[in-house]
Scaffold this active site. Structure first.
Site, PDB file in Angstrom:
ATOM      1  N   ILE A 158     -13.386   0.903  -2.202  1.00  0.00           N
ATOM      2  CA  ILE A 158     -14.790   1.352  -2.095  1.00  0.00           C
ATOM      3  C   ILE A 158     -14.880   2.462  -1.042  1.00  0.00           C
ATOM      4  CG2 ILE A 158     -17.153   0.659  -1.570  1.00  0.00           C
ATOM      5  CD1 ILE A 158     -16.349  -2.240  -2.105  1.00  0.00           C
ATOM      6  N   VAL A 179       0.832  -1.214   0.000  1.00  0.00           N
ATOM      7  CA  VAL A 179       0.000   0.000   0.000  1.00  0.00           C
ATOM      8  C   VAL A 179       0.867   1.265   0.000  1.00  0.00           C
ATOM      9  CG1 VAL A 179      -1.913   1.191   1.112  1.00  0.00           C
ATOM     10  CG2 VAL A 179      -1.762  -1.295   1.278  1.00  0.00           C
ATOM     11  N   LYS A 239     -12.984  -5.166   9.961  1.00  0.00           N
ATOM     12  CA  LYS A 239     -13.644  -4.163   9.115  1.00  0.00           C
ATOM     13  C   LYS A 239     -15.112  -4.004   9.511  1.00  0.00           C
ATOM     14  CE  LYS A 239     -10.526  -5.489   5.401  1.00  0.00           C
ATOM     15  NZ  LYS A 239     -10.331  -6.437   4.291  1.00  0.00           N
TER      16      LYS A 239
HETATM   17  P1  NAP Z   1       3.259  -4.850   3.672  1.00  0.00           P
HETATM   18  O1  NAP Z   1       3.337  -5.001   2.204  1.00  0.00           O
HETATM   19  O2  NAP Z   1       3.662  -5.977   4.538  1.00  0.00           O
HETATM   20  O3  NAP Z   1       4.118  -3.551   4.070  1.00  0.00           O
HETATM   21  C1  NAP Z   1       4.379  -3.222   5.402  1.00  0.00           C
HETATM   22  C2  NAP Z   1       5.478  -2.172   5.423  1.00  0.00           C
HETATM   23  O4  NAP Z   1       5.708  -1.784   6.763  1.00  0.00           O
HETATM   24  C3  NAP Z   1       6.817  -2.663   4.868  1.00  0.00           C
HETATM   25  O5  NAP Z   1       7.361  -1.692   4.027  1.00  0.00           O
HETATM   26  C4  NAP Z   1       7.696  -2.842   6.118  1.00  0.00           C
HETATM   27  O6  NAP Z   1       9.055  -2.561   5.891  1.00  0.00           O
HETATM   28  C5  NAP Z   1       7.106  -1.767   7.010  1.00  0.00           C
HETATM   29  N1  NAP Z   1       7.320  -2.066   8.420  1.00  0.00           N
HETATM   30  C6  NAP Z   1       6.958  -3.167   9.112  1.00  0.00           C
HETATM   31  N2  NAP Z   1       7.329  -3.059  10.405  1.00  0.00           N
HETATM   32  C7  NAP Z   1       7.958  -1.855  10.507  1.00  0.00           C
HETATM   33  C8  NAP Z   1       8.575  -1.160  11.582  1.00  0.00           C
HETATM   34  N3  NAP Z   1       8.662  -1.680  12.808  1.00  0.00           N
HETATM   35  N4  NAP Z   1       9.127   0.034  11.310  1.00  0.00           N
HETATM   36  C9  NAP Z   1       9.066   0.571  10.079  1.00  0.00           C
HETATM   37  N5  NAP Z   1       8.489  -0.032   9.022  1.00  0.00           N
HETATM   38  C10 NAP Z   1       7.941  -1.228   9.250  1.00  0.00           C
HETATM   39  O7  NAP Z   1       1.779  -4.454   4.132  1.00  0.00           O
HETATM   40  P2  NAP Z   1       0.612  -3.809   3.234  1.00  0.00           P
HETATM   41  O8  NAP Z   1      -0.104  -4.898   2.539  1.00  0.00           O
HETATM   42  O9  NAP Z   1       1.141  -2.665   2.470  1.00  0.00           O
HETATM   43  O10 NAP Z   1      -0.393  -3.299   4.382  1.00  0.00           O
HETATM   44  C11 NAP Z   1      -0.171  -2.105   5.085  1.00  0.00           C
HETATM   45  C12 NAP Z   1      -1.448  -1.776   5.859  1.00  0.00           C
HETATM   46  O11 NAP Z   1      -2.518  -1.629   4.956  1.00  0.00           O
HETATM   47  C13 NAP Z   1      -1.887  -2.866   6.849  1.00  0.00           C
HETATM   48  O12 NAP Z   1      -2.499  -2.255   7.955  1.00  0.00           O
HETATM   49  C14 NAP Z   1      -2.924  -3.646   6.055  1.00  0.00           C
HETATM   50  O13 NAP Z   1      -3.855  -4.318   6.864  1.00  0.00           O
HETATM   51  C15 NAP Z   1      -3.578  -2.508   5.306  1.00  0.00           C
HETATM   52  N6  NAP Z   1      -4.271  -2.874   4.083  1.00  0.00           N
HETATM   53  C16 NAP Z   1      -3.650  -3.626   3.140  1.00  0.00           C
HETATM   54  C17 NAP Z   1      -4.320  -3.934   1.969  1.00  0.00           C
HETATM   55  C18 NAP Z   1      -3.679  -4.744   0.872  1.00  0.00           C
HETATM   56  O14 NAP Z   1      -4.358  -5.032  -0.113  1.00  0.00           O
HETATM   57  N7  NAP Z   1      -2.403  -5.131   0.989  1.00  0.00           N
HETATM   58  C19 NAP Z   1      -5.618  -3.472   1.782  1.00  0.00           C
HETATM   59  C20 NAP Z   1      -6.230  -2.685   2.774  1.00  0.00           C
HETATM   60  C21 NAP Z   1      -5.542  -2.399   3.919  1.00  0.00           C
HETATM   61  P3  NAP Z   1       9.991  -3.460   4.930  1.00  0.00           P
HETATM   62  O15 NAP Z   1       9.393  -3.351   3.565  1.00  0.00           O
HETATM   63  O16 NAP Z   1      11.337  -2.845   5.011  1.00  0.00           O
HETATM   64  O17 NAP Z   1       9.919  -4.851   5.489  1.00  0.00           O
HETATM   65  N1  HSE Z   2      -6.128  -9.032   3.272  1.00  0.00           N
HETATM   66  C1  HSE Z   2      -7.168  -8.115   2.988  1.00  0.00           C
HETATM   67  C2  HSE Z   2      -8.146  -8.758   2.013  1.00  0.00           C
HETATM   68  C3  HSE Z   2      -6.581  -6.874   2.400  1.00  0.00           C
HETATM   69  O1  HSE Z   2      -7.840  -9.814   1.455  1.00  0.00           O
HETATM   70  O2  HSE Z   2      -9.235  -8.228   1.842  1.00  0.00           O
HETATM   71  C4  HSE Z   2      -7.577  -5.756   2.312  1.00  0.00           C
HETATM   72  O3  HSE Z   2      -7.911  -5.284   3.550  1.00  0.00           O
END
Ligand code: NAP
Ligand code: HSE
Length: 430
Positions: A138, A15, A207
């Site tokens: 959404i 994200v 959610k």
């Molecule tokens: P992700 O790909 O795992 O990215 C997490 C990021 O946080 C990485 O860049 C990681 O660093 C960094 N991080 C982790 N621990 C850290 C710390 N202690 N200090 C500094 N940086 C740290 O996760 P994501 O999928 O982008 O999700 C991020 C958020 O959005 C979460 O709350 C998730 O629930 C929410 N979300 C995700 C989606 C989706 O489709 N993925 C949809 C809706 C909401 P490194 O890269 O260096 O490891």
């Molecule tokens: N892991 C979540 C999903 C990301 O599959 O819907 C979006 O919040």
């Protein structure tokens, strides 16, 4: 033009990097719409050497997320780390205490600590925005808080987890293994860091808890939510559902019943030709029932870099325009303490699958239990005969109380000819 709005971005994963792309690729249109430039001042992640596929050379790199909360040149802390505790919680708390706006996609954090964080944000007169936390692209938070603000909301029904919906669709269409399809969803960037959060319904429940708070003006209350994920759903159930004209969806439901509110996250059967039955793959959907609007369905991609970053950007645009609204639609100190209707009292139709030995008298014993619980059968299917061998019997049951179906299943499980725990799935005729 007003002075730029400056972001401190923590988290450069799916994200976070999606957001960097939008800020870079749409700089002009964002500035035109907001009346000011949107700039990234500083970024932070764990590994500074990782190639993230975006150009970060123009931004300061900070080693600790908390530094973003302390920087004079950061107006908005954008938390894209994830997790209900640790770095994300510390950063959001510190940023709000420092009088900085926060934008987050972190439903786990808000489901567990949303009430106290909302109080903190409102005490400091700053925004705590989370459009991306529910249903990805959404705009459901905006819709409930603003678009439907003139309604008494009677129900919110959501397909809220892209990973599960992708998996249920692929299981039905291709019959491939659960684990293979889960790996695909992970590779596509849909799944949480710990995918058990997806398949056990926890992510979707986070959610639902936020939608429920917005819809009913209650404090977010994750701990009292009844949650069942999709692990127990078999290819047999998906096939039988199709025979009866249904599809299985992991559905979050929060609705008013006789002045009370119930909330539950569980796999449900919905008619395959209904609005929610047609929501497939990683798509999410939220079906809102309001007294004036009647019903509205919002659908779109619920996970992945682009859709989620699109929602993050909409919060940033609100802040850039000076719009700060109560976190859960009404001032946090006015949110009602949670008081939910017990699921036991909820009445509805059910699908029931029994794996039994194909022998005389089994059906009579099962029917006697259903009769004793005052449960009536609408239809029943058993494919073929397999004397003395296991066979699945499937029934569609007329409206019955949840407590009665649970009680009946417990009794059936103890019958010698019933080979496994009965599987029951509620039917939602939406
Ligand atoms: P992700 O790909 O795992 O990215 C997490 C990021 O946080 C990485 O860049 C990681 O660093 C960094 N991080 C982790 N621990 C850290 C710390 N202690 N200090 C500094 N940086 C740290 O996760 P994501 O999928 O982008 O999700 C991020 C958020 O959005 C979460 O709350 C998730 O629930 C929410 N979300 C995700 C989606 C989706 O489709 N993925 C949809 C809706 C909401 P490194 O890269 O260096 O490891
Ligand atoms: N892991 C979540 C999903 C990301 O599959 O819907 C979006 O919040």
């Amino acid at each position: 033009m007003s002075k730029p709005l400056r972001l401190g971005l923590a988290g450069l994963g799916t994200v976070g990097t999606g957001l960097v792309k939008i800020v870079q690729e749409h700089a002009d249109v964002l500035a035109a719409r907001a009346g000011r430039m949107i700039e990234i001042a500083a970024v932070c992640a764990r590994d500074p050497s990782k190639n993230r596929g975006v150009d970060l050379s123009g931004y300061d790199w900070v080693d600790a997320p908390l530094e973003l909360a302390r920087r004079e040149d950061v107006d908005v802390v954008v938390e894209m780390i994830g997790g209900s505790e640790g770095a994300a919680r510390d950063l959001v708390t510190a940023a709000l205490e420092a009088g900085k706006h926060v934008v987050t996609a972190n439903k786990a954090l808000l489901a567990h600590h949303g009430y106290e964080l909302a109080l903190l944000a409102e005490r400091h007169g700053v925004g705590l925005c989370y459009e991306a936390a529910v249903a990805g692209g959404i705009p459901i938070i905006k819709s409930l808080r603003e678009g439907f603000a003139g309604n008494r909301i009677d129900g919110v029904y959501g397909i809220l987890n892209g990973t599960c919906n992708y998996m249920l669709t692929a299981m039905r269409e291709t019959g491939r293994d659960f684990d293979v399809i889960l790996k695909e969803a992970q590779d596509l960037g849909y799944a949480e860091v710990d995918p058990t959060f997806d398949i056990d319904g926890i992510d979707a429940a986070h959610k639902l808890c936020l939608l429920s708070a917005l819809a009913f003006g209650t404090q977010p209350d994750f701990d009292s939510l009844e949650i069942t994920g999709i692990r127990g759903i078999t290819a047999t159930d998906i096939k039988f559902a199709g025979e009866f004209g249904y599809r299985i969806k992991l559905l979050g439901i929060a609705r008013r019943i006789d002045g009370q509110v119930m909330q539950v996250m569980e796999p449900c059967m919905v008619p395959e030709d209904s609005a929610l039955g047609g929501v497939e793959d990683a798509y999410n959907a939220v079906y809102v029932d309001g007294d004036s609007v009647e019903t509205a369905l919002l659908t779109g991609k619920g996970a992945g870099a682009g859709p989620t970053a699109s929602a993050v950007m909409s919060d940033i645009m609100d802040l850039a325009r000076g719009t700060v609204l109560p976190v859960f639609g009404i001032p946090a100190d006015k949110l009602a303490p949670p008081c939910w209707m017990s699921l036991n009292d909820v009445v509805g139709g059910y699908y029931l699958r029994l794996d039994v030995l194909d022998q005389p008298g089994v059906l009579a014993d099962v029917s006697a239990i259903l009769r004793d619980e005052r449960i009536s059968i609408e239809s029943m299917v058993q494919h073929g005969r397999n004397p003395g061998q296991p066979v699945s019997i499937v029934m569609i049951l007329h409206d019955t109380a949840h407590a009665a179906i649970v009680g009946a299943c417990q009794k059936m499980e103890s019958l010698p000819a019933v080979l496994a725990k009965p599987c029951f799935i509620p039917i939602e005729e939406l």
